[in-house]
Design a protein around this motif. Structure first.
Motif, mmCIF file in Angstrom:
data_model
loop_
_atom_site.group_PDB
_atom_site.id
_atom_site.type_symbol
_atom_site.label_atom_id
_atom_site.label_comp_id
_atom_site.label_asym_id
_atom_site.label_seq_id
_atom_site.Cartn_x
_atom_site.Cartn_y
_atom_site.Cartn_z
ATOM 1 N N GLY A 58 0.630 -1.172 0.265
ATOM 2 C CA GLY A 58 0.034 -0.007 -0.107
ATOM 3 C C GLY A 58 0.976 1.320 0.062
ATOM 4 N N PRO A 59 1.718 1.379 1.006
ATOM 5 C CA PRO A 59 2.559 2.542 1.082
ATOM 6 C C PRO A 59 3.435 2.857 -0.155
ATOM 7 N N VAL A 60 3.742 1.719 -0.933
ATOM 8 C CA VAL A 60 4.524 1.771 -2.091
ATOM 9 C C VAL A 60 3.827 2.500 -3.130
ATOM 10 N N ILE A 61 2.541 1.985 -3.375
ATOM 11 C CA ILE A 61 1.515 2.276 -4.234
ATOM 12 C C ILE A 61 1.289 3.681 -4.032
ATOM 13 N N VAL A 62 1.105 4.172 -2.813
ATOM 14 C CA VAL A 62 0.742 5.533 -2.485
ATOM 15 C C VAL A 62 1.887 6.504 -3.142
ATOM 16 N N ASP A 63 2.998 6.172 -2.819
ATOM 17 C CA ASP A 63 4.137 6.900 -3.153
ATOM 18 C C ASP A 63 4.175 7.034 -4.865
ATOM 19 N N GLN A 64 4.008 6.027 -5.633
ATOM 20 C CA GLN A 64 4.223 5.984 -6.729
ATOM 21 C C GLN A 64 2.940 6.880 -7.426
ATOM 22 N N VAL A 65 1.583 7.031 -6.773
ATOM 23 C CA VAL A 65 0.759 7.550 -7.253
ATOM 24 C C VAL A 65 1.102 9.406 -7.071
ATOM 25 N N LYS A 66 1.591 9.483 -5.951
ATOM 26 C CA LYS A 66 2.079 11.016 -5.727
ATOM 27 C C LYS A 66 3.348 11.205 -6.806
ATOM 28 N N THR A 67 4.115 10.508 -7.032
ATOM 29 C CA THR A 67 5.172 10.568 -8.206
ATOM 30 C C THR A 67 4.545 10.829 -9.441
ATOM 31 N N ALA A 68 3.527 9.967 -9.957
ATOM 32 C CA ALA A 68 2.999 10.063 -11.175
ATOM 33 C C ALA A 68 2.172 11.248 -11.320
#
Length: 104
Positions: A58-68
């Motif tokens: 979850g935290p990894v995906i959230v970080d990737q969403v923010k980056t994208a």
């Protein structure tokens, strides 16, 4: 504030670069992203879910969403809300995702 369809499309397009590490398919085609919005200050809000409540990534995906989303010039900041209602099911997946994963 409702954003126009073009901006929404841009945001969903950016989110298609976020791949669920377990399934290898992007979060948009998996049907994990329920809603995107952007306010006048450039704060993007994403309502999304994960394939399972105990998803360790979850935290990894959230970080990737923010980056994208951060790559879009209009987006200054991103807030990600992980929601469990409505619960995710394989019915949320696009035809592409179902074919790629062999889901009927």
């Amino acid at each position: 504030m409702a954003i126009d369809q073009d901006m929404k499309d841009s945001m969903f397009g950016a989110l298609e670069n976020v791949i669920d590490p377990e399934l290898g398919i992007d979060i948009v085609n998996l049907g994990l992203v329920y809603e995107v919005d952007l306010n006048e200050e450039g704060v993007a809000t994403v309502n999304m879910t994960l394939t399972s409540m105990g998803c360790p990534l979850g935290p990894v995906i959230v970080d990737q969403v923010k980056t994208a989303l951060g790559e879009l010039p209009e987006v200054k900041e991103t807030e990600v809300n992980i929601v469990w209602q409505p619960a995710w099911s394989k019915d949320n997946m696009s035809r592409y995702a179902k074919m790629a994963l062999g889901v009927r």
